[in-house]
Design a protein around this motif. Structure first.
Motif, mmCIF file in Angstrom:
data_model
loop_
_atom_site.group_PDB
_atom_site.id
_atom_site.type_symbol
_atom_site.label_atom_id
_atom_site.label_comp_id
_atom_site.label_asym_id
_atom_site.label_seq_id
_atom_site.Cartn_x
_atom_site.Cartn_y
_atom_site.Cartn_z
ATOM 1 N N TYR A 247 1.799 53.697 4.754
ATOM 2 C CA TYR A 247 1.279 52.345 4.379
ATOM 3 C C TYR A 247 1.919 51.959 2.904
ATOM 4 C CZ TYR A 247 -1.803 48.578 3.185
ATOM 5 O OH TYR A 247 -2.150 47.485 2.810
ATOM 6 N N GLY A 248 2.714 50.806 2.884
ATOM 7 C CA GLY A 248 3.113 50.391 1.642
ATOM 8 C C GLY A 248 4.464 51.150 1.164
ATOM 9 N N GLY A 249 5.078 52.186 2.127
ATOM 10 C CA GLY A 249 6.065 52.726 1.507
ATOM 11 C C GLY A 249 7.449 52.079 1.665
ATOM 12 N N THR A 250 8.416 52.370 0.806
ATOM 13 C CA THR A 250 9.638 51.628 0.563
ATOM 14 C C THR A 250 10.848 52.728 0.257
ATOM 15 O OG1 THR A 250 9.235 51.315 -1.998
ATOM 16 C CG2 THR A 250 8.735 49.789 -0.389
ATOM 17 N N SER A 251 10.405 53.830 0.463
ATOM 18 C CA SER A 251 11.487 55.214 0.035
ATOM 19 C C SER A 251 11.785 55.989 1.260
ATOM 20 C CB SER A 251 11.264 55.701 -1.294
ATOM 21 O OG SER A 251 11.919 56.814 -1.467
ATOM 22 N N PRO A 252 12.832 56.575 1.515
ATOM 23 C CA PRO A 252 13.279 57.725 2.330
ATOM 24 C C PRO A 252 12.482 58.947 1.982
ATOM 25 C CG PRO A 252 14.976 57.089 1.338
ATOM 26 C CD PRO A 252 14.107 56.151 0.891
ATOM 27 N N ARG A 253 12.169 59.040 0.576
ATOM 28 C CA ARG A 253 11.562 60.467 -0.078
ATOM 29 C C ARG A 253 10.174 60.493 0.199
ATOM 30 N NH1 ARG A 253 9.256 62.045 -4.696
ATOM 31 N NH2 ARG A 253 9.215 59.817 -5.462
ATOM 32 N N THR A 254 9.520 59.327 0.341
ATOM 33 C CA THR A 254 8.024 59.546 0.479
ATOM 34 C C THR A 254 7.609 58.920 1.624
ATOM 35 O OG1 THR A 254 7.753 57.275 -0.728
ATOM 36 C CG2 THR A 254 7.736 59.527 -2.062
ATOM 37 N N GLY A 255 8.427 57.918 2.514
ATOM 38 C CA GLY A 255 8.048 57.345 3.660
ATOM 39 C C GLY A 255 8.124 55.695 3.567
ATOM 40 N N PHE A 256 8.264 55.286 4.843
ATOM 41 C CA PHE A 256 8.377 53.777 4.994
ATOM 42 C C PHE A 256 7.005 53.274 5.746
ATOM 43 C CE2 PHE A 256 12.973 54.970 4.963
ATOM 44 C CZ PHE A 256 13.419 54.203 3.682
ATOM 45 N N ASP A 257 6.718 52.044 5.428
ATOM 46 C CA ASP A 257 6.055 51.104 6.063
ATOM 47 C C ASP A 257 7.035 50.160 7.120
ATOM 48 O OD1 ASP A 257 6.645 49.011 4.732
ATOM 49 O OD2 ASP A 257 4.374 48.531 3.906
ATOM 50 N N CYS A 258 6.663 49.435 7.841
ATOM 51 C CA CYS A 258 7.750 48.560 8.857
ATOM 52 C C CYS A 258 8.698 47.871 7.951
ATOM 53 C CB CYS A 258 7.018 48.148 9.738
ATOM 54 S SG CYS A 258 5.976 46.637 9.637
ATOM 55 N N ASP A 371 0.622 38.816 0.270
ATOM 56 C CA ASP A 371 -1.028 38.804 0.032
ATOM 57 C C ASP A 371 -1.358 40.390 0.285
ATOM 58 O OD1 ASP A 371 0.015 38.788 2.695
ATOM 59 O OD2 ASP A 371 -1.296 37.442 3.555
ATOM 60 N N GLN A 372 -0.841 41.083 1.350
ATOM 61 C CA GLN A 372 -1.035 42.454 1.405
ATOM 62 C C GLN A 372 0.050 43.101 2.030
ATOM 63 O OE1 GLN A 372 -4.801 42.083 3.813
ATOM 64 N NE2 GLN A 372 -3.763 41.875 5.500
ATOM 65 N N PHE A 373 0.325 44.496 2.251
ATOM 66 C CA PHE A 373 1.278 44.939 3.005
ATOM 67 C C PHE A 373 0.922 45.202 4.602
ATOM 68 C CE2 PHE A 373 1.624 47.262 -1.144
ATOM 69 C CZ PHE A 373 2.986 47.062 -1.455
ATOM 70 N N ASP A 374 1.894 45.248 5.169
ATOM 71 C CA ASP A 374 1.681 45.324 6.753
ATOM 72 C C ASP A 374 0.914 46.459 7.169
ATOM 73 O OD1 ASP A 374 3.377 43.116 7.485
ATOM 74 O OD2 ASP A 374 5.205 44.385 6.653
ATOM 75 N N PRO A 375 -0.306 46.050 8.114
ATOM 76 C CA PRO A 375 -0.995 47.114 8.606
ATOM 77 C C PRO A 375 -0.475 48.216 9.580
ATOM 78 C CG PRO A 375 -1.548 45.074 9.659
ATOM 79 C CD PRO A 375 -0.564 44.800 8.655
ATOM 80 N N PRO A 376 -0.845 49.301 9.887
ATOM 81 C CA PRO A 376 -0.344 49.971 10.960
ATOM 82 C C PRO A 376 -0.529 49.259 12.371
ATOM 83 C CG PRO A 376 -1.878 51.321 9.535
ATOM 84 C CD PRO A 376 -2.156 49.856 8.991
ATOM 85 N N ASP A 377 0.643 49.557 12.946
ATOM 86 C CA ASP A 377 0.602 49.052 14.573
ATOM 87 C C ASP A 377 -0.240 49.619 15.412
ATOM 88 O OD1 ASP A 377 2.188 50.776 16.496
ATOM 89 O OD2 ASP A 377 3.138 50.995 14.489
#
Length: 384
Positions: A247-258, A371-377
């Motif tokens: 959730y909120g991730g933007t990096s291949p090192r720590t993970g991505f959200d959509c 406003d907020q990050f994308d929630p889990p699908d």
């Protein structure tokens, strides 16, 4: 010999409960643990080994331990160790301990059956049948290691042997160090603390790391080159299959959200997309969902608002970072899981055209405030 058979049986039962078709999604771990049951006048301390295996959020664990018991002063006997004692358990686990979730705290619950020796066994093989339940907390220390703590309430299953009369009631406290394996994916954070970046509410949320200027392309120099870059983004995205969802991730090192994933891989092609799927809905040019081309952005809605984005890869397939799919993966609109996405797809945008169209479109997209990050699908899990 009898104890080794019990421990071995617990491990075998753990494996048999997982259907062969789920092999690709199975994860588990081995744990070295110590336990303490301080129930006056008897205190029992043991050390043991457990093996857990299962699919995300549901698993089976077999464990066995060996130790000593000490008698309190009020019993009239000398304080100190008595005969060897042992215990074995087969538990059903409910929680994210097999989900490869990564750094952070992950609570879980369990219930199961087991056998243990009496407080002062006349023979080492004297066994008391028990059932138990409890809960715990796992602190993951990266992809492989974790520290686990739990409490178990053990109860007598049924009076059947003389040894049962020596059953000692009390809360069993357990702490261990786990080594995790399997699952085919790295872990990502679910219950870990979010950084200050994920709590931002400003109009300029954090963006994915930008590639160095030497790797950037001029976007777009023409409609043809723009289309080529859109096609190149799919092979780029494919390099990150298996990267965990975060959730909120933007990096291949720590993970991505959509949207963090889409922003990152398009950034590798020199395109600065907005941060969230809702903002991306104002970027590029609108295209029909029935006329998708490779590289188009597919936008999905949950709860009445756009909340998920994917990249179309052709032939009904798309690539995205999905919480329900445990990270970056391909999905197909023609499958049972893909039907959920087909039913929730509400728009498509094409990152192509001449510079004037894109500049205007991106300027319009920027007007949609973060406003907020994308929630889990909420798509069904991948087919078993």
């Amino acid at each position: 010999m009898h104890l080794r058979r019990l421990i071995g049986l617990s491990g075998v039962l753990s494996y048999l409960t997982v259907p062969a078709g789920l092999t690709a999604q199975v994860a588990g771990g081995v744990e070295l643990y110590g336990t303490l049951v301080n129930a006056e006048p008897v205190a029992r301390t043991m050390g043991g080994l457990s093996l857990g295996v299962g699919t995300p959020y549901v698993g089976i664990r077999g464990s066995g331990g060996l130790g000593i018991s000490s008698l309190g002063a009020q019993t009239g006997t000398t304080q100190g160790p008595s005969n060897l004692v042992w215990a074995t358990n087969a538990d059903l686990l409910l929680g994210p301990v097999n989900a490869r979730l990564g750094e952070g705290f992950m609570p879980y619950a369990f219930a199961g059956v087991g056998m243990e020796s009496s407080a002062q066994p006349a023979a080492f093989t004297d066994a008391i049948r028990t059932w138990s339940y409890g809960g715990g907390m796992q602190l993951a220390l990266g992809r492989l290691l974790s520290v686990n703590g739990e409490a178990r309430s053990r109860h007598l299953a049924a009076m059947a042997t003389p040894a049962d009369s020596q059953f000692v009631r009390g809360i069993e406290y357990r702490i261990g160090i786990g080594l995790h394996f399997g699952g085919g994916r790295q872990r990502s954070t679910v219950y870990s603390r979010r950084t200050s970046d994920t709590r931002r509410t400003s109009d300029t949320p954090p963006r994915a790391p930008r590639p160095s200027p030497s790797t950037r392309t001029t976007w777009p120099v023409s409609t043809t080159s723009a289309s080529g870059a859109a096609r190149r983004v799919v092979p780029t995205a494919e390099q990150y299959i298996g990267t965990p969802y975060r959730y909120g991730g933007t990096s291949p090192r720590t993970g991505f959200d959509c949207s963090g994933f889409v922003q990152y891989v398009y950034g590798m092609q020199g395109v600065n997309l907005p941060r969230t799927s809702r903002q991306m809905a104002g970027s590029g040019i609108a295209v029909s969902t029935s006329a998708l081309a490779v590289g188009d952005l597919m936008l999905f809605s949950q709860g009445g608002r756009i909340s998920h984005v994917a990249i179309y890869a052709g032939n009904g397939r798309f690539i995205h970072s999905s919480s329900s799919g445990n990270g970056v993966r391909y999905d197909d609109l023609g499958t049972r899981r893909g039907k959920w996405f087909a039913d929730h797809m509400v728009a498509a945008r094409r990152v192509t055209g001449d510079g004037r169209i894109l500049v205007n479109a991106f300027a319009g997209g920027a007007l949609i405030a973060f406003d907020q990050f994308d929630p889990p699908d909420s798509a069904p899990p991948p087919s078993r």
